[in-house]
Write a protein that holds these residues in place. Sequence first.
Motif, short mmCIF file in Angstrom:
data_model
loop_
_atom_site.label_atom_id
_atom_site.label_comp_id
_atom_site.label_asym_id
_atom_site.label_seq_id
_atom_site.Cartn_x
_atom_site.Cartn_y
_atom_site.Cartn_z
N LEU A 170 40.31 47.02 46.89
CA LEU A 170 39.71 45.75 47.34
C LEU A 170 38.23 45.70 46.99
N ARG A 171 37.56 46.83 47.10
CA ARG A 171 36.12 46.87 46.87
C ARG A 171 35.74 46.95 45.39
N TYR A 172 36.50 47.71 44.60
CA TYR A 172 36.06 48.03 43.23
C TYR A 172 36.95 47.50 42.11
N SER A 173 38.08 46.90 42.41
CA SER A 173 38.99 46.49 41.33
C SER A 173 38.35 45.49 40.38
N ASP A 174 37.51 44.61 40.89
CA ASP A 174 36.85 43.64 40.03
C ASP A 174 35.90 44.34 39.05
N ASP A 175 35.18 45.34 39.52
CA ASP A 175 34.29 46.12 38.65
C ASP A 175 35.09 46.87 37.59
N ILE A 176 36.19 47.45 37.99
CA ILE A 176 37.04 48.18 37.05
C ILE A 176 37.61 47.21 36.02
N TYR A 177 38.06 46.07 36.47
CA TYR A 177 38.61 45.04 35.57
C TYR A 177 37.58 44.63 34.52
N TYR A 237 35.26 47.07 27.62
CA TYR A 237 35.55 48.28 26.86
C TYR A 237 36.63 48.04 25.81
N THR A 238 37.70 47.35 26.20
CA THR A 238 38.82 47.15 25.28
C THR A 238 38.65 45.91 24.41
N GLY A 239 37.81 44.97 24.84
CA GLY A 239 37.68 43.72 24.11
C GLY A 239 38.87 42.80 24.33
N ASN A 240 39.59 43.03 25.40
CA ASN A 240 40.81 42.29 25.69
C ASN A 240 40.79 41.86 27.16
N LYS A 241 41.13 40.61 27.42
CA LYS A 241 41.14 40.12 28.81
C LYS A 241 42.39 40.54 29.57
N ASP A 242 43.42 40.99 28.87
CA ASP A 242 44.68 41.35 29.49
C ASP A 242 44.68 42.84 29.83
N VAL A 243 43.95 43.21 30.88
CA VAL A 243 43.82 44.62 31.25
C VAL A 243 44.36 44.91 32.64
N ASP A 244 45.13 43.98 33.19
CA ASP A 244 45.66 44.17 34.54
C ASP A 244 46.48 45.46 34.67
N ASP A 245 47.29 45.76 33.64
CA ASP A 245 48.08 46.99 33.68
C ASP A 245 47.18 48.22 33.66
N LEU A 246 46.09 48.16 32.92
CA LEU A 246 45.17 49.29 32.88
C LEU A 246 44.48 49.48 34.23
N VAL A 247 44.12 48.38 34.87
CA VAL A 247 43.50 48.46 36.20
C VAL A 247 44.47 49.14 37.17
N GLN A 248 45.72 48.72 37.10
CA GLN A 248 46.74 49.32 37.96
C GLN A 248 46.87 50.81 37.66
N ASP A 249 46.87 51.19 36.38
CA ASP A 249 46.95 52.60 36.01
C ASP A 249 45.79 53.40 36.59
N GLY A 290 33.94 64.00 46.56
CA GLY A 290 32.93 63.20 47.24
C GLY A 290 31.50 63.48 46.78
N ARG A 291 31.35 64.23 45.69
CA ARG A 291 30.00 64.51 45.18
C ARG A 291 29.41 63.29 44.48
N SER A 292 30.26 62.37 44.06
CA SER A 292 29.80 61.12 43.46
C SER A 292 30.35 59.97 44.29
N GLN A 293 29.88 58.80 43.98
CA GLN A 293 30.38 57.61 44.68
C GLN A 293 31.81 57.33 44.21
N PRO A 294 32.66 56.75 45.06
CA PRO A 294 34.02 56.41 44.63
C PRO A 294 34.02 55.50 43.39
N LYS A 295 33.08 54.57 43.33
CA LYS A 295 33.01 53.66 42.19
C LYS A 295 32.77 54.43 40.89
#
Length: 174
Positions: free
Chosen positions: A12-19, A25-37, A51-56
Amino acid sequence: MDKNEMIEQWFLRYSDDIYKFLVYYTGNKDVDDLVQDVFLKALRSLDSFEGRSQPKTWLLTIARHTAIDYARKQRFRNWLPDKWLTHLKSEERTPEEILNLQEEQQALYQAIQHVKPAYREVLILRGIKGLSSKETAEIMGWSENKVNVTLHRAMKAVKEKLEQDRKEMIENAI
């Protein structure tokens, strides 16, 4: 809090950043499957998160490796006998998508896509996602100095690409 709840909160907090990272990175807007992976991999390896780094930062590292694996698979598919099928898929955007992008943003996006991958990664993480040199270094597995030098070179390469494209556009218009 159990592992599933933690990953759900992170999603909920970071999926938009990952997306957004994966789109750039990929140059493709269709990355929903990669976000899920990314989040499935995070769930499977949550025990290794110290926990030595931030979860993000940890999730962006997983996203980077996921995107690299995806690119390798795409290159492998191009070697298959039916590679002509993969070339039928157009990477051009629809007229509606082109109209939605401002000209400058599109030119910048295209320039970023044409620099070498290491430059692109640093530009995305530092320039677009706004991560610190330290966070970017953690994700890339580099020193902070290497991140800063690469960012400088990447910005120079993008600027040169934008200038080259502008000159070509003017020459073609004449």
